[in-house]
Scaffold this active site. Structure first.
Site, PDB file in Angstrom:
ATOM      1  N   TYR A  94      -5.794 -13.257  -2.178  1.00 35.65           N
ATOM      2  CA  TYR A  94      -4.977 -12.151  -2.694  1.00 35.65           C
ATOM      3  C   TYR A  94      -4.145 -11.600  -1.542  1.00 35.65           C
ATOM      4  CZ  TYR A  94      -8.761 -12.390  -6.181  1.00 35.65           C
ATOM      5  OH  TYR A  94      -9.696 -12.816  -7.090  1.00 35.65           O
ATOM      6  N   GLN A 142       0.831  -1.188   0.000  1.00 34.78           N
ATOM      7  CA  GLN A 142       0.000   0.000   0.000  1.00 34.78           C
ATOM      8  C   GLN A 142       0.875   1.251   0.000  1.00 34.78           C
ATOM      9  OE1 GLN A 142      -3.284   0.389  -0.194  1.00 34.78           O
ATOM     10  NE2 GLN A 142      -3.884  -1.765  -0.153  1.00 34.78           N
ATOM     11  N   CYS A 179     -10.400  -1.681  -3.996  1.00 36.41           N
ATOM     12  CA  CYS A 179      -9.768  -0.431  -4.433  1.00 36.41           C
ATOM     13  C   CYS A 179     -10.475   0.168  -5.638  1.00 36.41           C
ATOM     14  CB  CYS A 179      -8.285  -0.649  -4.731  1.00 36.41           C
ATOM     15  SG  CYS A 179      -7.942  -1.916  -5.966  1.00 36.41           S
ATOM     16  N   GLU A 234      -2.167 -16.495  -2.958  1.00 37.19           N
ATOM     17  CA  GLU A 234      -1.621 -15.353  -3.711  1.00 37.19           C
ATOM     18  C   GLU A 234      -1.037 -15.855  -5.028  1.00 37.19           C
ATOM     19  OE1 GLU A 234      -0.378 -12.180  -5.386  1.00 37.19           O
ATOM     20  OE2 GLU A 234      -1.445 -11.953  -3.478  1.00 37.19           O
ATOM     21  N   ASP A 266      -8.744  -9.267  -0.887  1.00 39.27           N
ATOM     22  CA  ASP A 266      -8.256  -7.942  -1.274  1.00 39.27           C
ATOM     23  C   ASP A 266      -7.830  -8.016  -2.739  1.00 39.27           C
ATOM     24  OD1 ASP A 266      -7.217  -5.406  -1.430  1.00 39.27           O
ATOM     25  OD2 ASP A 266      -5.494  -5.792  -0.137  1.00 39.27           O
TER      26      ASP A 266
END
Length: 409
Positions: free
Chosen positions: A267, A238, A367, A291, A340
């Protein structure tokens, strides 16, 4: 010269622009605000296009929410990445709240009382100095800059107002670089020394040369509370200095009491959520993380090597959920799912895989509000409802935002 037209500006639209009409045609206009009257330069106005694009270049009647731009070079005809720099900070959050609300209503048929919250310290800093990572490119003369909005043209810059002070102190804009090179600067919020990469190779800013040593530093330590993560400098993390802590707190609040539970972390990246979730489930619980990026999985293995209650899976999330991408995957049960996904969202295949597991709770970190709304519609059709949804303004001066939704069945 592109055509100039006078426009009465209408509502906000997703993507950092407002909607206007010109001779019956929809025009998406940047660098303006609802209710303004502007002179705009048409930037994309093909005769057969369904809609046109324009930049407001002169304000004839201004909105009370308009302020002098905090980043003039991101204005009309300038670089991308600061399309709301002319909007007062509280109005930026109202802008993003309106976008989030509109996307939820239109795509998910949800009527929620949503809000977008600012991050700690942003009001005091005027929404500037928050980026711990920036990407630049050198122009033909070797000056560091950024590309124009929807353009390959490089605009040389003297500063980047969104960059953290530690990055500003590197003097990237006072140097000359090989033409066309990609420059990345990473300055962890926890105080670890910054790293500069030149076309992915470590660059020694003190000696002004590439560092060719095989043991040159290529990772950084990121601190979130009392936890330390090691992350590849070129890997994903981030970018807002406060974002990791804000999102970890939101996820932990969203999952609730998970002591002894089985939690699926999709994720999962370098393990930002996996580590605190492992603490939350305790020795009798388990966190299974998935992931797809090999570099992130490598970081996660390093960050979580001492966690006996964590099981890592590498591979495409949808394929791992169905057992097609990881023969050792035993993702057959989850009390809670955390996800995410990237800006494109999770998509139907992943959401269907989660629905098959029938978790009691899902915590979705998003996002992109449109992708979130589409996925929430799929969850809704599968029997889940939104217990809470909060937006977080972790990208001041831009149209981007994060949102955390908690779903229950």
């Amino acid at each position: 010269m592109s055509q100039l037209v006078e426009l009465e500006i209408g509502p906000i639209a997703h993507g950092g622009h407002c909607v206007a009409r010109y001779e019956g045609r929809v025009v998406f206009v940047r660098h303006t605000l609802p209710g303004e009257r502007v002179l705009a330069r048409l930037t994309d106005a093909a005769p057969d296009a369904k809609f046109w694009r324009a930049d407001a270049v002169e304000v004839l009647d201004a909105s009370p929410d308009r302020v002098p731009s905090a980043w003039p070079q991101a204005g009309p005809g300038g670089v991308g990445g600061g399309e709301l720099a002319h909007v007062a900070l509280p109005a930026q959050r109202a802008w993003k709240t309106a976008v989030l609300d509109e996307q939820l209503r239109r795509l998910a048929k949800l009527d929620l009382d949503v809000a977008v919250l600012g991050a700690p310290g942003d009001d005091e800093r005027g929404g500037l100095g928050w980026r711990t990572r920036i990407d630049l490119v050198a122009d033909a003369e070797g000056r560091a800059g950024m590309r124009g909005h929807r353009s390959h043209e490089v605009h040389a810059m003297e500063s980047m107002p969104l960059a953290s002070p530690a990055i500003e102190n590197l003097d990237l804009f006072g140097r000359r670089w090989p033409a066309g090179t990609h420059i990345e600067a990473i300055a962890p919020a926890g105080g670890d020394d910054p790293i500069v990469l030149l076309d992915g190779v470590p660059y020694d800013v003190r000696r002004s040369r590439v560092d060719p040593r095989p043991n040159a530093r290529t990772s950084v330590r990121e601190r979130v509370g009392d936890r330390v993560y090691r992350v590849a400098a070129a890997g994903f993390w981030q970018v807002h200095r406060e974002a990791p802590g804000v999102l970890v707190d939101a996820v932990l609040a969203g999952v609730g009491d998970v002591d002894g539970a089985a939690v699926l972390d999709l994720y999962s990246g370098a393990g930002l959520f996996t580590a605190p979730l492992a603490d939350a489930v305790g020795d009798s619980g388990e966190v299974v993380s998935v992931e797809g990026d090999e570099r992130a999985v490598k970081d996660a293995r390093r960050n979580l090597h001492d966690r006996s209650n964590v099981e890592l899976h590498a591979g495409d999330v949808a394929r791992v959920l169905t057992g097609r991408d990881d023969a050792d995957s035993d993702v057959v049960h989850a009390d809670v799912v955390v996800l995410d996904p990237p800006r494109t969202g999770a998509g139907r295949a992943v959401v269907d895989g989660i629905l098959d597991l029938r978790p009691e709770r899902v915590v979705y970190v998003a996002c992109d509000p449109a992708a979130l709304a589409r996925d929430l519609a799929t969850f809704g059709a599968g029997g889940y409802s939104v217990a809470s949804l909060v937006g977080h303004d972790l990208f001041p001066m831009t149209h981007h935002l994060e949102a955390v939704a908690v779903l229950t069945r």
